[in-house]
Design a protein around this motif. Structure first.
Motif, mmCIF file in Angstrom:
data_model
loop_
_atom_site.group_PDB
_atom_site.id
_atom_site.type_symbol
_atom_site.label_atom_id
_atom_site.label_comp_id
_atom_site.label_asym_id
_atom_site.label_seq_id
_atom_site.Cartn_x
_atom_site.Cartn_y
_atom_site.Cartn_z
ATOM 1 N N CYS A 97 88.256 4.056 26.625
ATOM 2 C CA CYS A 97 88.731 5.413 26.899
ATOM 3 C C CYS A 97 90.000 5.460 27.480
ATOM 4 O O CYS A 97 90.893 6.078 26.781
ATOM 5 N N ALA A 123 93.676 6.923 25.798
ATOM 6 C CA ALA A 123 94.557 7.874 26.352
ATOM 7 C C ALA A 123 95.910 7.285 26.573
ATOM 8 O O ALA A 123 97.031 7.916 26.484
ATOM 9 N N TYR A 151 98.129 7.359 23.297
ATOM 10 C CA TYR A 151 98.356 8.793 22.930
ATOM 11 C C TYR A 151 99.298 9.471 23.994
ATOM 12 O O TYR A 151 100.486 9.964 23.546
ATOM 13 N N THR A 152 99.166 9.316 25.073
ATOM 14 C CA THR A 152 99.967 9.830 26.102
ATOM 15 C C THR A 152 101.388 9.315 26.293
ATOM 16 O O THR A 152 102.616 9.775 26.590
ATOM 17 N N MET A 203 94.996 8.799 35.260
ATOM 18 C CA MET A 203 95.134 7.438 34.772
ATOM 19 C C MET A 203 94.883 6.434 36.017
ATOM 20 O O MET A 203 94.098 5.682 35.798
ATOM 21 N N ALA A 255 90.016 11.149 29.242
ATOM 22 C CA ALA A 255 90.550 10.798 28.038
ATOM 23 C C ALA A 255 90.426 11.800 26.883
ATOM 24 O O ALA A 255 91.528 11.950 26.154
ATOM 25 N N LEU A 295 93.078 14.216 27.915
ATOM 26 C CA LEU A 295 94.389 13.884 27.755
ATOM 27 C C LEU A 295 94.828 13.793 26.201
ATOM 28 O O LEU A 295 96.149 13.932 26.004
ATOM 29 N N ASN A 296 93.757 13.709 25.439
ATOM 30 C CA ASN A 296 94.165 13.815 24.161
ATOM 31 C C ASN A 296 94.088 15.335 23.333
ATOM 32 O O ASN A 296 94.488 15.446 22.360
ATOM 33 N N GLY A 303 90.886 14.613 20.914
ATOM 34 C CA GLY A 303 89.924 13.902 21.613
ATOM 35 C C GLY A 303 88.786 14.502 21.394
ATOM 36 O O GLY A 303 87.626 14.179 21.130
ATOM 37 N N LEU A 354 86.341 9.093 21.104
ATOM 38 C CA LEU A 354 86.259 9.310 22.270
ATOM 39 C C LEU A 354 84.870 10.546 22.391
ATOM 40 O O LEU A 354 84.107 10.520 23.483
#
Length: 402
Positions: free
Chosen positions: A270, A274, A277-278, A298, A347, A350-351, A355, A362
């Motif tokens: 996870c 995350a 992507y971030t 995170m 996760a 944040l997606n 997500g 996820l």
């Protein structure tokens, strides 16, 4: 205290990491690889098991003479964490529940002839298995001592009547381990339960239903079973009469910890999704990864995962020393279950919509994670266990000895 992993275990861990990355993770992207219950198709799983055998990373918990790797619990902790970087990993490497715990129990307590008949086919991947313990109210759940399903002796066989539910893997299992009451009037020794082995083809029992749930389902789902005169020869009794509670304790302690090992792998996955992507997604002129709010989330996850790894390794080490590690396993179970749920939730957040969709795994992990705080003893039960230990030990709850 030395937290250095044995070089042989570390080498094996890296082999698993490469195999999962190269051969298993890519399978997640194609919906044709999933069955109708959102797990890997059994025929594909079996092909991957062949590859895992060839790579020397199959059945890590089983003795070498039976085709496994013979790893101690500490070695398994490192192996399982890497295996569950993929949602399909443990099943492909034959270290997924419920077979994992069933193989472990049979390897530890079955007679040699029982191992040949009931254990070896599970190791070889010829059959799936199931552990039949939990019952609807007023039967046994977290407290197996409340089990109502009865097994009455009739000559050289036992006749079983009763009902079980939420039995993992039952819909595809061929080999079953059943815990039933053999003494209607138990005393304080709690020797009123006995464990038995039976095959799916035997008459006298049926699957009432496969219980629909949030899923995704492990192979065979969770089922409700009815026993109406199942006859089990006494030669298929596991351990001695009255040893049923002991059998559950032998199985469930390590099984809870191996759940945690696998959940740590999913938690790390996870974070990985995350982080990827971030690192590339921008908003209002800045990468998400550069925002303090994202970094805080995170960092908290990384912190929680590492605590979980230390709790798991400590419990694994104690089990390898011959300790039951009840306190240590309960602490790991509560913390890692919470960590997996938090990791998948963060996760997804944040997606964003990505997500929440099925474009990543996820949402699969999130639904699976909700079960973690219930299976093999709800978190409340394990906290109660810890409170009882503290009540008995006081300040020695945190002793440094072993």
């Amino acid at each position: 205290m030395d937290f250095t992993l044995d070089p042989a275990f570390d080498d094996l861990r890296l082999m698993v990491r490469r195999f999962v990355a190269d051969h298993i993770v890519p399978l997640e992207d194609d919906r044709a690889n999933y069955n109708e219950f959102e797990n890997i198709r059994l025929d594909l799983r079996d092909r991957m098991r062949g590859k895992a055998r060839d790579a020397g990373i199959y059945a890590p918990q089983m003795p070498r003479q039976r085709g496994g790797l013979g790893l101690p619990m500490v070695g398994q902790a490192a192996f399982y964490e890497e295996a569950n970087r993929s949602i399909f990993g443990p099943s492909c490497l034959n270290c997924a529940a419920p077979d994992d715990g069933n193989m472990r129990l049979l390897s530890m307590v079955a007679r040699d002839d029982q191992k040949d008949r009931w254990l070896q086919p599970i190791i070889d991947g010829q059959v799936n298995s199931s552990f039949v313990m939990t019952e609807p109210h007023p039967g046994g759940g977290s407290d197996p001592g409340m089990i109502q399903t009865s097994a009455e002796r009739s000559g050289d066989k036992w006749i079983v009547h009763g009902r079980k539910w939420f039995i993992s893997g039952a819909a595809v299992a061929k080999h079953f381990i059943l815990v039933a009451r053999t003494d209607p009037n138990p005393d304080e020794t709690r020797r009123h339960l006995t464990a038995f082995l039976f095959h799916a083809d035997q008459p006298g029992w049926r699957i009432v239903r496969r219980i629909d749930n949030m899923g995704p389902d492990e192979h065979g789902g969770v089922c409700e079973l009815e026993f109406n005169g199942l006859e089990i020869p006494d030669e298929n009794r596991l351990m001695e009469v009255g040893d049923g509670l002991k059998a559950t304790q032998i199985r469930l302690g390590p099984a809870r910890l191996t759940h945690c090992m696998r959940w740590l792998g999913l938690s790390k996955r996870c974070m990985e999704i995350a982080a990827e992507y971030t690192s590339r997604r921008e908003g209002f002129g800045i990468r998400l990864a550069d925002r303090e709010s994202v970094q805080l989330k995170m960092g908290e996850l990384a912190h929680a995962i590492q605590i979980g790894r230390l709790l798991v390794m400590h419990a694994a080490w104690k089990l390898d020393q011959g300790d039951f590690a009840r306190k240590e396993v309960s602490m790991a179970k509560v913390h890692v279950a919470d960590t997996l749920h938090k990791a998948s939730d963060v996760a997804i957040q944040l997606n964003g919509a990505r997500g929440y969709s099925k474009d990543t795994v996820l949402e699969w992990i999130y639904r699976y994670a909700r079960c973690a705080r219930i299976v093999d003893g709800a978190s409340e039960v394990h906290n109660m266990v810890l409170a009882r230990f503290y009540g008995k030990e006081g300040q020695d709850f945190w002793n440094w000895g072993g």
